[in-house]
Design a protein around this motif. Structure first.
Motif, mmCIF file in Angstrom:
data_model
loop_
_atom_site.group_PDB
_atom_site.id
_atom_site.type_symbol
_atom_site.label_atom_id
_atom_site.label_comp_id
_atom_site.label_asym_id
_atom_site.label_seq_id
_atom_site.Cartn_x
_atom_site.Cartn_y
_atom_site.Cartn_z
ATOM 1 N N ASP A 177 0.817 -1.212 0.000
ATOM 2 C CA ASP A 177 0.000 0.000 0.000
ATOM 3 C C ASP A 177 0.853 1.265 0.000
ATOM 4 N N GLU A 178 2.148 1.129 0.267
ATOM 5 C CA GLU A 178 3.045 2.280 0.251
ATOM 6 C C GLU A 178 3.430 2.706 -1.162
ATOM 7 N N ALA A 179 3.093 1.870 -2.150
ATOM 8 C CA ALA A 179 3.551 2.126 -3.519
ATOM 9 C C ALA A 179 3.079 3.473 -4.049
ATOM 10 N N ALA A 180 1.852 3.876 -3.732
ATOM 11 C CA ALA A 180 1.312 5.122 -4.276
ATOM 12 C C ALA A 180 2.106 6.325 -3.789
ATOM 13 N N ARG A 181 2.359 6.416 -2.485
ATOM 14 C CA ARG A 181 3.084 7.594 -1.998
ATOM 15 C C ARG A 181 4.573 7.534 -2.358
ATOM 16 N N ILE A 182 5.123 6.330 -2.481
ATOM 17 C CA ILE A 182 6.502 6.223 -2.964
ATOM 18 C C ILE A 182 6.600 6.754 -4.386
ATOM 19 N N THR A 183 5.671 6.327 -5.226
ATOM 20 C CA THR A 183 5.686 6.760 -6.626
ATOM 21 C C THR A 183 5.470 8.252 -6.747
ATOM 22 N N GLU A 184 4.570 8.802 -5.953
ATOM 23 C CA GLU A 184 4.331 10.247 -5.975
ATOM 24 C C GLU A 184 5.594 11.014 -5.627
ATOM 25 N N HIS A 185 6.325 10.531 -4.620
ATOM 26 C CA HIS A 185 7.589 11.166 -4.241
ATOM 27 C C HIS A 185 8.597 11.102 -5.388
ATOM 28 N N VAL A 186 8.694 9.936 -6.028
ATOM 29 C CA VAL A 186 9.640 9.759 -7.132
ATOM 30 C C VAL A 186 9.319 10.705 -8.281
ATOM 31 N N LEU A 187 8.050 10.738 -8.703
ATOM 32 C CA LEU A 187 7.676 11.583 -9.837
ATOM 33 C C LEU A 187 7.792 13.061 -9.492
ATOM 34 N N ASP A 188 7.470 13.408 -8.260
ATOM 35 C CA ASP A 188 7.618 14.794 -7.833
ATOM 36 C C ASP A 188 9.080 15.218 -7.884
ATOM 37 N N ARG A 189 9.964 14.261 -7.647
ATOM 38 C CA ARG A 189 11.403 14.558 -7.662
ATOM 39 C C ARG A 189 11.960 14.605 -9.081
ATOM 40 N N LEU A 190 11.457 13.738 -9.964
ATOM 41 C CA LEU A 190 12.070 13.594 -11.280
ATOM 42 C C LEU A 190 11.389 14.377 -12.392
ATOM 43 N N CYS A 191 10.104 14.657 -12.255
ATOM 44 C CA CYS A 191 9.415 15.371 -13.320
ATOM 45 C C CYS A 191 9.920 16.800 -13.424
ATOM 46 N N PRO A 192 9.759 17.405 -14.605
ATOM 47 C CA PRO A 192 10.371 18.708 -14.845
ATOM 48 C C PRO A 192 9.877 19.795 -13.905
ATOM 49 N N GLY A 193 10.704 20.747 -13.706
ATOM 50 C CA GLY A 193 10.447 21.871 -12.822
ATOM 51 C C GLY A 193 11.779 22.299 -12.222
ATOM 52 N N PRO A 194 11.882 23.483 -11.661
ATOM 53 C CA PRO A 194 10.828 24.497 -11.562
ATOM 54 C C PRO A 194 10.434 25.053 -12.928
ATOM 55 N N TRP A 195 9.493 25.995 -12.903
ATOM 56 C CA TRP A 195 8.912 26.503 -14.131
ATOM 57 C C TRP A 195 9.013 28.024 -14.203
ATOM 58 N N THR A 196 9.212 28.527 -15.394
ATOM 59 C CA THR A 196 9.053 29.960 -15.616
ATOM 60 C C THR A 196 7.650 30.194 -16.177
ATOM 61 N N VAL A 197 7.060 31.320 -15.787
ATOM 62 C CA VAL A 197 5.694 31.652 -16.186
ATOM 63 C C VAL A 197 5.725 32.865 -17.103
ATOM 64 N N THR A 198 5.087 32.763 -18.247
ATOM 65 C CA THR A 198 4.973 33.874 -19.182
ATOM 66 C C THR A 198 3.563 33.889 -19.762
ATOM 67 N N GLY A 199 3.200 34.997 -20.365
ATOM 68 C CA GLY A 199 1.905 35.077 -21.029
ATOM 69 C C GLY A 199 1.039 36.163 -20.448
ATOM 70 N N GLY A 200 -0.271 36.011 -20.582
ATOM 71 C CA GLY A 200 -1.215 36.990 -20.081
ATOM 72 C C GLY A 200 -2.350 37.200 -21.057
ATOM 73 N N GLY A 201 -2.957 38.377 -20.985
ATOM 74 C CA GLY A 201 -4.069 38.716 -21.854
ATOM 75 C C GLY A 201 -3.718 39.867 -22.779
ATOM 76 N N ALA A 202 -4.754 40.537 -23.283
ATOM 77 C CA ALA A 202 -4.547 41.606 -24.265
ATOM 78 C C ALA A 202 -3.800 42.792 -23.684
ATOM 79 N N ARG A 203 -4.014 43.099 -22.384
ATOM 80 C CA ARG A 203 -3.424 44.300 -21.794
ATOM 81 C C ARG A 203 -2.501 44.003 -20.615
#
Length: 301
Positions: A177-203
């Motif tokens: 039953d520990e597999a889910a939280r182990i996997t979440e920790h692994v993916l949180d560590r390995l998946c891309p990030g941090p992130w830069t934020v750009t964009g917006g609206g017309a003004r």
């Protein structure tokens, strides 16, 4: 051939994931004997994955009755990773792949057989491509006094350099039953990030940096004559609520709304789609609903 299991390969958003569904067990699926991705050169060259991971060896201390717990936990982690990365999963935004690496010897044998005189040339696989993982997930389990203490390590492949190590425990009959939280920790560590934020609206033009998608973050928007500070409060990695205050040119205001995070379609960036309603303080009839689309671009590690 594996009896009682169905396997299918899914090619989505610039990544390939192998999904396993078992008819024999609901939490430890049987894996296809050759569950490494079969790639055409065109597909292989198109992949833009940020992480390819596999589960390696999880050892036990040969505690009576628990000799196979390591393999069971490894299978459960692999299944959880596939599920979390799949569409609708908690990490569907992550451009990642999961490969079954523990059966690489079987794959190599099959490849040699397919190229031998014993294989039917009309049906033989001409090219068997295997993705080597960037990271291997391994570790150990120790049992005693009704408890299971586990240690999970993430190491680079090749090289074996330690990336992360973390521990936990469970009742000895609930370690899977520990597999889910182990996997979440692994993916949180390995998946891309941090992130830069750009964009917006017309003004308004927005910029900032996000460390983790499941933690509160702020970005700043600039518009002619003033600024707006946005505070995002996630309810999950895929969205939450957003509040903002704006000021400039002798006026001020505030607003709030909701946002969602999802893949942009290019296999590497994400989008924040937000809708807010706000008013200028003291100005009747100034309340307005706005929608903006922001881009999250992973910062190179």
């Amino acid at each position: 051939m594996v009896t009682g299991a169905m396997c299918r390969m899914i090619h989505m958003r610039g990544r390939i994931k192998v999904q396993v569904r078992s008819l024999a067990s609901h939490f430890v699926p049987m894996l296809c004997a050759f569950l490494l991705v079969l790639l055409s050169p065109a597909i292989a060259s198109a992949q833009q994955a940020d992480v390819v991971l596999a589960v390696g060896t999880i050892t036990t201390d040969n505690y009576p009755g628990q000799e196979f717990a390591g393999n069971g936990l490894g299978e459960a982690i692999l299944y959880q990773a596939i599920t979390m990365l799949d569409d609708g999963g908690e990490f569907a935004w992550c451009a990642g792949k999961v490969v079954e690496w523990r059966r690489i010897d079987e794959v190599n044998k099959e490849q040699k057989f397919q190229q031998s005189k014993y294989a039917d040339p009309a049906t033989a696989i001409k090219k068997l491509g295997t993705l080597a993982p960037d990271f291997l997930i391994g570790g150990s389990i120790k049992f005693g006094a009704g408890k299971a203490d586990w240690t999970i390590e993430i190491r680079t492949n090749p090289g074996g350099e330690l990336v992360d190590s973390f521990t936990g425990f469970a009742d000895d009959d609930a370690v899977l039953d520990e597999a889910a939280r182990i996997t979440e920790h692994v993916l949180d560590r390995l998946c891309p990030g941090p992130w830069t934020v750009t964009g917006g609206g017309a003004r308004i033009k927005v910029s900032g940096k996000v460390a983790k998608l499941d933690e509160a973050f702020k970005v700043v928007g600039k518009f002619p004559g003033g600024t707006a500070n946005f505070l995002y409060s996630p309810t999950s990695r895929s969205g939450g609520t957003v509040d903002y205050v704006l000021a400039g040119g002798g006026f001020s205001g505030a607003g709030s709304g909701t946002y969602t995070i999802g893949p942009s379609g290019d296999g590497s960036t994400l989008t924040i789609k937000q809708t807010t309603t706000g008013c200028i303080a003291g100005v009747p009839g100034s309340c307005k609903t706005n929608s903006e689309v922001l881009t999250l671009t992973p910062v190179s590690r």
